[in-house]
Design a protein around this motif. Structure first.
Motif, mmCIF file in Angstrom:
data_model
loop_
_atom_site.group_PDB
_atom_site.id
_atom_site.type_symbol
_atom_site.label_atom_id
_atom_site.label_comp_id
_atom_site.label_asym_id
_atom_site.label_seq_id
_atom_site.Cartn_x
_atom_site.Cartn_y
_atom_site.Cartn_z
ATOM 1 N N PHE A 25 37.018 1.835 -55.318
ATOM 2 C CA PHE A 25 37.981 1.948 -56.413
ATOM 3 C C PHE A 25 37.703 3.210 -57.222
ATOM 4 O O PHE A 25 36.631 3.800 -57.152
ATOM 5 C CB PHE A 25 37.967 0.700 -57.311
ATOM 6 C CG PHE A 25 36.663 0.480 -58.050
ATOM 7 C CD1 PHE A 25 36.431 1.032 -59.302
ATOM 8 C CD2 PHE A 25 35.658 -0.304 -57.483
ATOM 9 C CE1 PHE A 25 35.238 0.823 -59.975
ATOM 10 C CE2 PHE A 25 34.465 -0.535 -58.151
ATOM 11 C CZ PHE A 25 34.254 0.041 -59.397
ATOM 12 N N ASN A 26 38.675 3.617 -57.987
ATOM 13 C CA ASN A 26 38.634 4.813 -58.820
ATOM 14 C C ASN A 26 37.675 4.585 -59.990
ATOM 15 O O ASN A 26 37.916 3.722 -60.837
ATOM 16 C CB ASN A 26 40.060 5.067 -59.316
ATOM 17 C CG ASN A 26 40.244 6.430 -59.930
ATOM 18 O OD1 ASN A 26 39.306 7.206 -60.048
ATOM 19 N ND2 ASN A 26 41.476 6.723 -60.326
ATOM 20 N N VAL A 27 36.568 5.344 -60.048
ATOM 21 C CA VAL A 27 35.527 5.089 -61.042
ATOM 22 C C VAL A 27 35.144 6.376 -61.773
ATOM 23 O O VAL A 27 34.998 7.430 -61.158
ATOM 24 C CB VAL A 27 34.278 4.451 -60.392
ATOM 25 C CG1 VAL A 27 33.741 5.320 -59.256
ATOM 26 C CG2 VAL A 27 33.181 4.187 -61.407
ATOM 27 N N ILE A 28 34.986 6.278 -63.090
ATOM 28 C CA ILE A 28 34.545 7.413 -63.903
ATOM 29 C C ILE A 28 33.613 6.905 -65.006
ATOM 30 O O ILE A 28 33.398 5.705 -65.159
ATOM 31 C CB ILE A 28 35.730 8.186 -64.539
ATOM 32 C CG1 ILE A 28 36.515 7.281 -65.492
ATOM 33 C CG2 ILE A 28 36.638 8.762 -63.477
ATOM 34 C CD1 ILE A 28 37.583 8.023 -66.287
ATOM 35 N N ASP A 29 33.067 7.843 -65.777
ATOM 36 C CA ASP A 29 32.354 7.541 -67.029
ATOM 37 C C ASP A 29 31.160 6.595 -66.853
ATOM 38 O O ASP A 29 30.969 5.674 -67.654
ATOM 39 C CB ASP A 29 33.318 6.937 -68.052
ATOM 40 C CG ASP A 29 34.379 7.905 -68.510
ATOM 41 O OD1 ASP A 29 34.329 9.072 -68.095
ATOM 42 O OD2 ASP A 29 35.259 7.505 -69.285
ATOM 43 N N ALA A 30 30.332 6.838 -65.857
ATOM 44 C CA ALA A 30 29.142 5.996 -65.694
ATOM 45 C C ALA A 30 28.037 6.459 -66.641
ATOM 46 O O ALA A 30 27.876 7.645 -66.906
ATOM 47 C CB ALA A 30 28.644 6.057 -64.252
ATOM 48 N N THR A 31 27.277 5.495 -67.149
ATOM 49 C CA THR A 31 26.052 5.777 -67.893
ATOM 50 C C THR A 31 24.995 4.803 -67.408
ATOM 51 O O THR A 31 25.264 3.611 -67.254
ATOM 52 C CB THR A 31 26.267 5.679 -69.413
ATOM 53 O OG1 THR A 31 25.062 6.076 -70.089
ATOM 54 C CG2 THR A 31 26.637 4.276 -69.855
ATOM 55 N N ILE A 32 23.788 5.310 -67.114
ATOM 56 C CA ILE A 32 22.746 4.515 -66.462
ATOM 57 C C ILE A 32 21.537 4.401 -67.365
ATOM 58 O O ILE A 32 21.001 5.411 -67.837
ATOM 59 C CB ILE A 32 22.356 5.140 -65.110
ATOM 60 C CG1 ILE A 32 23.577 5.158 -64.171
ATOM 61 C CG2 ILE A 32 21.193 4.380 -64.476
ATOM 62 C CD1 ILE A 32 23.352 5.943 -62.896
ATOM 63 N N ILE A 33 21.072 3.161 -67.581
ATOM 64 C CA ILE A 33 19.976 2.881 -68.492
ATOM 65 C C ILE A 33 18.869 2.136 -67.751
ATOM 66 O O ILE A 33 19.121 1.079 -67.166
ATOM 67 C CB ILE A 33 20.435 2.005 -69.677
ATOM 68 C CG1 ILE A 33 21.714 2.553 -70.313
ATOM 69 C CG2 ILE A 33 19.319 1.863 -70.706
ATOM 70 C CD1 ILE A 33 21.571 3.928 -70.894
ATOM 71 N N PRO A 34 17.618 2.634 -67.743
ATOM 72 C CA PRO A 34 16.501 1.867 -67.181
ATOM 73 C C PRO A 34 16.286 0.589 -67.994
ATOM 74 O O PRO A 34 16.314 0.610 -69.228
ATOM 75 C CB PRO A 34 15.301 2.816 -67.321
ATOM 76 C CG PRO A 34 15.905 4.181 -67.462
ATOM 77 C CD PRO A 34 17.191 3.975 -68.202
ATOM 78 N N ASP A 35 16.066 -0.523 -67.299
ATOM 79 C CA ASP A 35 15.857 -1.809 -67.963
ATOM 80 C C ASP A 35 14.849 -2.617 -67.158
ATOM 81 O O ASP A 35 15.208 -3.338 -66.234
ATOM 82 C CB ASP A 35 17.179 -2.571 -68.080
ATOM 83 C CG ASP A 35 17.022 -3.912 -68.777
ATOM 84 O OD1 ASP A 35 16.286 -3.984 -69.779
ATOM 85 O OD2 ASP A 35 17.633 -4.897 -68.309
ATOM 86 N N GLY A 36 13.568 -2.468 -67.507
ATOM 87 C CA GLY A 36 12.530 -3.139 -66.742
ATOM 88 C C GLY A 36 12.447 -2.596 -65.330
ATOM 89 O O GLY A 36 12.322 -1.382 -65.128
ATOM 90 N N LYS A 37 12.573 -3.477 -64.346
ATOM 91 C CA LYS A 37 12.468 -3.074 -62.943
ATOM 92 C C LYS A 37 13.810 -2.678 -62.337
ATOM 93 O O LYS A 37 13.878 -2.345 -61.155
ATOM 94 C CB LYS A 37 11.843 -4.197 -62.127
ATOM 95 C CG LYS A 37 10.391 -4.485 -62.502
ATOM 96 C CD LYS A 37 9.803 -5.559 -61.604
ATOM 97 C CE LYS A 37 8.340 -5.821 -61.961
ATOM 98 N NZ LYS A 37 7.730 -6.873 -61.094
#
Length: 307
Positions: A186-198
């Protein structure tokens, strides 16, 4: 003994309050079309945000033909510097980059040609940075439409059909080859990735036009640069949302997003990444604020910024 225990509890509470008050939340954002550059706002509680420098530009854009500074993302690097990437143009094959020690004085702005190898690449939108402390490297990632690579939906705006792409770097000077980061059909934009434990948590915008989505969803992975899950159910409501950014305060996730059709900001919160409550009515935001990212600085650093 009871008096000693009570004294210890009071001291612990005071230390906790002092530790919290030593941090200030910062919001990097743009206004209008991004032509005047970087704006900064601050908050002590994550809900009431005030613009710095009378909401005037902190840094003016200088790179690429269009010289825009949209969707700014700032993180503090392992080297102590603030590293920023941004969208330089509606239609270009690269992104902007600059660094700073103090958020006031910035390095020379650079154009990173992340999609030049793709003749049919149409754009590079909303780049962000996540740091992998174990491997001591950064991942820069963004949304691109490559004409003809994925079936274009004629009902999608201007035939865009984005996927998320990424590069790795240790120094923002040399970069790995560009790789596909997220494609779930699907058409995807604007990702933001955050470390959270493992795990790593990706907040993303499902850009599907019909049947309409235009909402924020979640994917997770054990590795920063691959293996992300299918997207969750929407965590936002019956409105169009984009540009998610997040804070985790005392165990509670707050995800902020641009309700761009309504010309205002929204937010939802959760303690488990599954059950979400809308807290948009608690937000106080600078007028005209657009898609940006949140980071944290010390009180001492904040006091040196222009007010």
């Amino acid at each position: 003994m009871k008096k000693i225990c009570l004294l210890v509890l009071v001291l612990m509470q005071l230390l906790r309050v002092n530790a919290q008050s030593d941090s200030v939340y910062m919001f990097a954002y743009f206004k209008n079309n991004g032509q005047d550059g970087l704006h900064l706002a601050y908050s002590n509680d994550g809900f009431t945000w005030s613009a710095l420098k009378n909401d005037s530009s902190i840094l003016y854009p200088t790179v690429a033909k269009d010289k825009l500074m949209r969707d700014p993302c700032i993180i503090r690097g392992a080297d102590g510097l603030f590293h920023m990437v941004w969208t330089v143009s509606w239609n270009d094959k690269g992104i902007g980059y600059a660094s700073s020690k103090d958020l006031i004085n910035w390095s020379e702005q650079k154009f990173i040609p992340v999609m030049m190898q793709e003749d049919s690449a149409r754009n590079c939108w909303a780049p962000e940075i996540t740091y992998d402390a174990k491997r001591k490297q950064y991942m820069i990632y963004w949304a691109t439409t490559i004409a003809g690579k994925y079936k274009a939906d004629p009902k999608v705006e201007n035939g865009y059909n984005h996927r998320m792409y990424s590069v790795l770097t240790k120094d923002f000077k040399t970069f790995s080859k560009t790789k596909l980061l997220y494609d779930k059909g699907f058409n995807v934009i604007d990702a933001t990735i955050i470390p959270d434990g493992k795990q790593l948590v990706m907040f993303l915008k499902d850009e599907t036009r019909e049947p309409v989505q235009k909402n924020i969803k979640i994917a997770t992975s054990k590795k920063m640069n691959k293996g992300y899950s299918d997207a969750s159910a929407p965590i936002t409501g019956n409105y169009w949302a984009e540009g998610p950014t997040t804070l985790k305060i005392n165990g509670t996730w707050i995800v902020y997003f641009d309700k761009y059709r309504d010309h205002k900001y929204g937010a939802v919160q959760s303690t488990d990444l599954k059950n979400w409550t809308d807290v948009s009515d608690k937000l106080v935001m600078p007028k005209g604020i657009r898609h940006g990212t949140i980071f944290t600085i010390s009180r001492k650093e904040f006091e040196l910024l222009p007010k």
